[in-house]
Motif scaffolding. Sequence first.
Motif, PDB file in Angstrom:
ATOM      1  N   THR A  29    -129.195 -21.058 -84.925  1.00 40.99           N
ATOM      2  CA  THR A  29    -128.152 -20.672 -83.604  1.00 40.99           C
ATOM      3  C   THR A  29    -128.739 -19.627 -83.040  1.00 40.99           C
ATOM      4  O   THR A  29    -129.101 -18.519 -83.696  1.00 40.99           O
ATOM      5  CB  THR A  29    -126.872 -20.604 -84.402  1.00 40.99           C
ATOM      6  N   PRO A  30    -128.522 -19.511 -81.527  1.00 43.28           N
ATOM      7  CA  PRO A  30    -129.106 -18.237 -80.917  1.00 43.28           C
ATOM      8  C   PRO A  30    -128.309 -17.114 -81.300  1.00 43.28           C
ATOM      9  O   PRO A  30    -127.265 -17.147 -81.315  1.00 43.28           O
ATOM     10  CB  PRO A  30    -128.932 -18.668 -79.576  1.00 43.28           C
ATOM     11  N   VAL A  31    -128.961 -15.940 -81.579  1.00 43.76           N
ATOM     12  CA  VAL A  31    -128.183 -14.762 -82.042  1.00 43.76           C
ATOM     13  C   VAL A  31    -129.050 -13.488 -81.107  1.00 43.76           C
ATOM     14  O   VAL A  31    -129.996 -13.404 -80.991  1.00 43.76           O
ATOM     15  CB  VAL A  31    -128.416 -14.437 -83.351  1.00 43.76           C
ATOM     16  N   LEU A  32    -127.876 -12.817 -80.651  1.00 46.75           N
ATOM     17  CA  LEU A  32    -128.340 -11.567 -79.851  1.00 46.75           C
ATOM     18  C   LEU A  32    -127.901 -10.540 -80.995  1.00 46.75           C
ATOM     19  O   LEU A  32    -127.062 -10.410 -81.390  1.00 46.75           O
ATOM     20  CB  LEU A  32    -127.624 -11.390 -78.588  1.00 46.75           C
ATOM     21  N   LEU A  33    -128.923  -9.794 -81.142  1.00 49.14           N
ATOM     22  CA  LEU A  33    -128.885  -8.588 -82.001  1.00 49.14           C
ATOM     23  C   LEU A  33    -128.830  -7.098 -81.012  1.00 49.14           C
ATOM     24  O   LEU A  33    -129.771  -6.746 -80.551  1.00 49.14           O
ATOM     25  CB  LEU A  33    -129.879  -8.368 -83.049  1.00 49.14           C
ATOM     26  N   LEU A  34    -127.581  -6.618 -81.059  1.00 45.96           N
ATOM     27  CA  LEU A  34    -127.372  -5.496 -80.566  1.00 45.96           C
ATOM     28  C   LEU A  34    -127.292  -4.179 -81.386  1.00 45.96           C
ATOM     29  O   LEU A  34    -126.974  -4.171 -82.417  1.00 45.96           O
ATOM     30  CB  LEU A  34    -125.724  -5.352 -79.651  1.00 45.96           C
ATOM     31  N   GLY A  35    -127.908  -2.932 -80.703  1.00 44.15           N
ATOM     32  CA  GLY A  35    -128.106  -1.800 -81.439  1.00 44.15           C
ATOM     33  C   GLY A  35    -128.313  -0.777 -80.577  1.00 44.15           C
ATOM     34  O   GLY A  35    -128.753  -0.868 -79.287  1.00 44.15           O
ATOM     35  N   GLY A  36    -127.586   0.603 -80.439  1.00 41.16           N
ATOM     36  CA  GLY A  36    -127.646   1.660 -80.061  1.00 41.16           C
ATOM     37  C   GLY A  36    -128.878   2.486 -80.575  1.00 41.16           C
ATOM     38  O   GLY A  36    -129.162   2.621 -81.884  1.00 41.16           O
ATOM     39  N   ASP A  37    -129.706   3.129 -79.606  1.00 42.15           N
ATOM     40  CA  ASP A  37    -130.814   4.043 -80.265  1.00 42.15           C
ATOM     41  C   ASP A  37    -130.125   5.469 -80.668  1.00 42.15           C
ATOM     42  O   ASP A  37    -130.973   6.158 -80.905  1.00 42.15           O
ATOM     43  CB  ASP A  37    -131.658   4.409 -78.725  1.00 42.15           C
ATOM     44  N   ARG A  38    -128.951   5.621 -80.765  1.00 41.39           N
ATOM     45  CA  ARG A  38    -128.368   6.959 -81.163  1.00 41.39           C
ATOM     46  C   ARG A  38    -127.562   6.612 -82.353  1.00 41.39           C
ATOM     47  O   ARG A  38    -126.888   7.486 -82.838  1.00 41.39           O
ATOM     48  CB  ARG A  38    -127.504   7.609 -80.071  1.00 41.39           C
ATOM     49  N   SER A  39    -127.672   5.273 -82.820  1.00 37.92           N
ATOM     50  CA  SER A  39    -127.138   4.883 -84.274  1.00 37.92           C
ATOM     51  C   SER A  39    -127.793   5.491 -85.311  1.00 37.92           C
ATOM     52  O   SER A  39    -129.209   5.920 -85.244  1.00 37.92           O
ATOM     53  CB  SER A  39    -127.010   3.277 -84.230  1.00 37.92           C
ATOM     54  N   PRO A  40    -127.019   5.661 -86.505  1.00 37.38           N
ATOM     55  CA  PRO A  40    -127.981   6.051 -87.816  1.00 37.38           C
ATOM     56  C   PRO A  40    -129.080   5.025 -87.980  1.00 37.38           C
ATOM     57  O   PRO A  40    -129.057   3.762 -87.749  1.00 37.38           O
ATOM     58  CB  PRO A  40    -126.971   5.913 -88.990  1.00 37.38           C
ATOM     59  N   GLY A  41    -130.272   5.709 -88.383  1.00 34.06           N
ATOM     60  CA  GLY A  41    -131.696   4.714 -88.426  1.00 34.06           C
ATOM     61  C   GLY A  41    -131.505   3.932 -89.340  1.00 34.06           C
ATOM     62  O   GLY A  41    -132.084   2.662 -88.953  1.00 34.06           O
ATOM     63  N   HIS A  42    -130.638   3.826 -90.405  1.00 37.38           N
ATOM     64  CA  HIS A  42    -130.601   2.567 -91.341  1.00 37.38           C
ATOM     65  C   HIS A  42    -130.078   1.395 -90.750  1.00 37.38           C
ATOM     66  O   HIS A  42    -130.449   0.114 -91.210  1.00 37.38           O
ATOM     67  CB  HIS A  42    -129.951   2.930 -92.566  1.00 37.38           C
ATOM     68  N   LEU A  43    -129.098   1.530 -89.633  1.00 32.52           N
ATOM     69  CA  LEU A  43    -128.694   0.186 -88.948  1.00 32.52           C
ATOM     70  C   LEU A  43    -129.693  -0.424 -88.171  1.00 32.52           C
ATOM     71  O   LEU A  43    -129.791  -1.546 -87.793  1.00 32.52           O
ATOM     72  CB  LEU A  43    -127.464   0.799 -87.986  1.00 32.52           C
ATOM     73  N   GLY A  44    -130.665   0.296 -87.547  1.00 37.92           N
ATOM     74  CA  GLY A  44    -131.881  -0.185 -86.742  1.00 37.92           C
ATOM     75  C   GLY A  44    -132.746  -1.086 -87.836  1.00 37.92           C
ATOM     76  O   GLY A  44    -133.265  -1.815 -87.648  1.00 37.92           O
ATOM     77  N   GLU A  45    -132.820  -0.188 -89.090  1.00 40.98           N
ATOM     78  CA  GLU A  45    -133.692  -1.088 -89.920  1.00 40.98           C
ATOM     79  C   GLU A  45    -133.192  -2.487 -90.400  1.00 40.98           C
ATOM     80  O   GLU A  45    -133.733  -3.420 -90.630  1.00 40.98           O
ATOM     81  CB  GLU A  45    -133.884  -0.152 -91.350  1.00 40.98           C
ATOM     82  N   ARG A  46    -132.053  -2.537 -90.643  1.00 38.24           N
ATOM     83  CA  ARG A  46    -131.117  -3.678 -90.959  1.00 38.24           C
ATOM     84  C   ARG A  46    -131.277  -4.746 -89.851  1.00 38.24           C
ATOM     85  O   ARG A  46    -131.446  -6.181 -90.112  1.00 38.24           O
ATOM     86  CB  ARG A  46    -129.740  -3.523 -91.244  1.00 38.24           C
ATOM     87  N   LEU A  47    -131.282  -4.297 -88.669  1.00 43.88           N
ATOM     88  CA  LEU A  47    -131.432  -4.884 -87.341  1.00 43.88           C
ATOM     89  C   LEU A  47    -133.013  -5.660 -87.633  1.00 43.88           C
ATOM     90  O   LEU A  47    -132.962  -6.855 -87.125  1.00 43.88           O
ATOM     91  CB  LEU A  47    -131.079  -4.555 -86.040  1.00 43.88           C
ATOM     92  N   ASP A  48    -133.841  -4.756 -87.848  1.00 39.52           N
ATOM     93  CA  ASP A  48    -135.371  -5.333 -87.804  1.00 39.52           C
ATOM     94  C   ASP A  48    -135.381  -6.235 -88.782  1.00 39.52           C
ATOM     95  O   ASP A  48    -136.024  -7.265 -88.606  1.00 39.52           O
ATOM     96  CB  ASP A  48    -136.114  -4.091 -87.981  1.00 39.52           C
ATOM     97  N   ALA A  49    -134.764  -6.091 -89.983  1.00 36.25           N
ATOM     98  CA  ALA A  49    -134.969  -7.182 -91.188  1.00 36.25           C
ATOM     99  C   ALA A  49    -134.038  -8.617 -90.386  1.00 36.25           C
ATOM    100  O   ALA A  49    -134.845  -9.752 -90.817  1.00 36.25           O
ATOM    101  CB  ALA A  49    -134.197  -6.922 -92.298  1.00 36.25           C
ATOM    102  N   LEU A  50    -132.974  -8.258 -89.656  1.00 37.76           N
ATOM    103  CA  LEU A  50    -132.541  -9.421 -89.192  1.00 37.76           C
ATOM    104  C   LEU A  50    -133.446 -10.307 -88.290  1.00 37.76           C
ATOM    105  O   LEU A  50    -133.584 -11.565 -88.179  1.00 37.76           O
ATOM    106  CB  LEU A  50    -130.921  -9.483 -88.874  1.00 37.76           C
ATOM    107  N   ALA A  51    -133.901  -9.541 -87.530  1.00 39.56           N
ATOM    108  CA  ALA A  51    -134.851 -10.044 -86.464  1.00 39.56           C
ATOM    109  C   ALA A  51    -136.047 -10.735 -86.918  1.00 39.56           C
ATOM    110  O   ALA A  51    -136.660 -11.733 -86.248  1.00 39.56           O
ATOM    111  CB  ALA A  51    -135.322  -8.768 -85.474  1.00 39.56           C
ATOM    112  N   ARG A  52    -136.452 -10.315 -88.099  1.00 37.55           N
ATOM    113  CA  ARG A  52    -137.568 -11.150 -88.950  1.00 37.55           C
ATOM    114  C   ARG A  52    -136.918 -12.343 -89.316  1.00 37.55           C
ATOM    115  O   ARG A  52    -137.929 -13.267 -89.509  1.00 37.55           O
ATOM    116  CB  ARG A  52    -138.225 -10.148 -89.786  1.00 37.55           C
ATOM    117  N   ALA A  53    -135.821 -12.378 -89.935  1.00 42.74           N
ATOM    118  CA  ALA A  53    -135.509 -13.514 -90.770  1.00 42.74           C
ATOM    119  C   ALA A  53    -134.883 -14.477 -89.749  1.00 42.74           C
ATOM    120  O   ALA A  53    -134.969 -15.894 -89.929  1.00 42.74           O
ATOM    121  CB  ALA A  53    -133.997 -12.916 -91.771  1.00 42.74           C
ATOM    122  N   LEU A  54    -134.139 -14.203 -88.820  1.00 42.77           N
ATOM    123  CA  LEU A  54    -133.419 -15.296 -88.055  1.00 42.77           C
ATOM    124  C   LEU A  54    -134.221 -15.811 -86.899  1.00 42.77           C
ATOM    125  O   LEU A  54    -134.838 -15.059 -86.135  1.00 42.77           O
ATOM    126  CB  LEU A  54    -132.124 -14.648 -87.020  1.00 42.77           C
TER     127      LEU A  54
END
Length: 266
Positions: free
Chosen positions: A205-230
Amino acid sequence: MLITTASDGTQVRAIDEGQGPALLILHPGLDDGRSWAKVAALLTPGHRVVRLHRRQYRQDLPGPATIPQEVQHVLAAAREIGTPVLLVGHSSGAVVALESLVAAPGTFTGAVLYEPPVVIGPPLGGPGGEINLRARQAIAAGHPGRALRMFLRDTVRLPAWAAFLSGLFVALSPRLRPLVPHQIDDNEAIDQLGVRLDAYAGVDTPVLLLGGDRSPGHLGERLDALARALPRAERVVLHGQGHSAHAAAPAKVAAAIESFAAATTG
């Protein structure tokens, strides 16, 4: 107001506004859907916007709730809407959205996921759930603000000063103070899922992953993992924003959702 019944007989409740292609919003922790009111107001001129009051945060229902139980509420709301639905999930609500895509992949036209704290390694609650345990001890001692401060500092990884101020604010809020135990329940429910990247890799299913560049770094790492998986994921960065852009920059969040909705519905 949208009211229906989940498969387990519990009542499903959501704020239902506007007309047009349907958006189903799953709010973050420590909330009942009201924190997304500004974004909803910007979307309702062109969309039907349904803000689910998540089961985990319903004080009128027995808890704690598991993520699969929350998914049943999402699916019941989608059935009641009766037309193609775009899911929008924020923080833990985005984890529930992901699990809804896994459970019923043909139900949704797509999903917008704003910084879901999916487990990609150690549990959110720390080794042996020690963060959750300390938070529950604080709640039992009558200090919900202290419990939230621990969660925000040690799980969300906010700066200590920000966690302190947030904990103080919540401790003084008659609406938010009772939700603190539910936030710890929410954290534990996500940990119970464990690492689910293999399951998410099957979401076509199409998924848009949103993240802020001022969020805690681990949230970006989790988005990176999802971007690779989805297999059909798109990543968008909200510049100058953190984990609360829905409140700080609702127009940016609404614009990202509108653009993605237009692309997925043709």
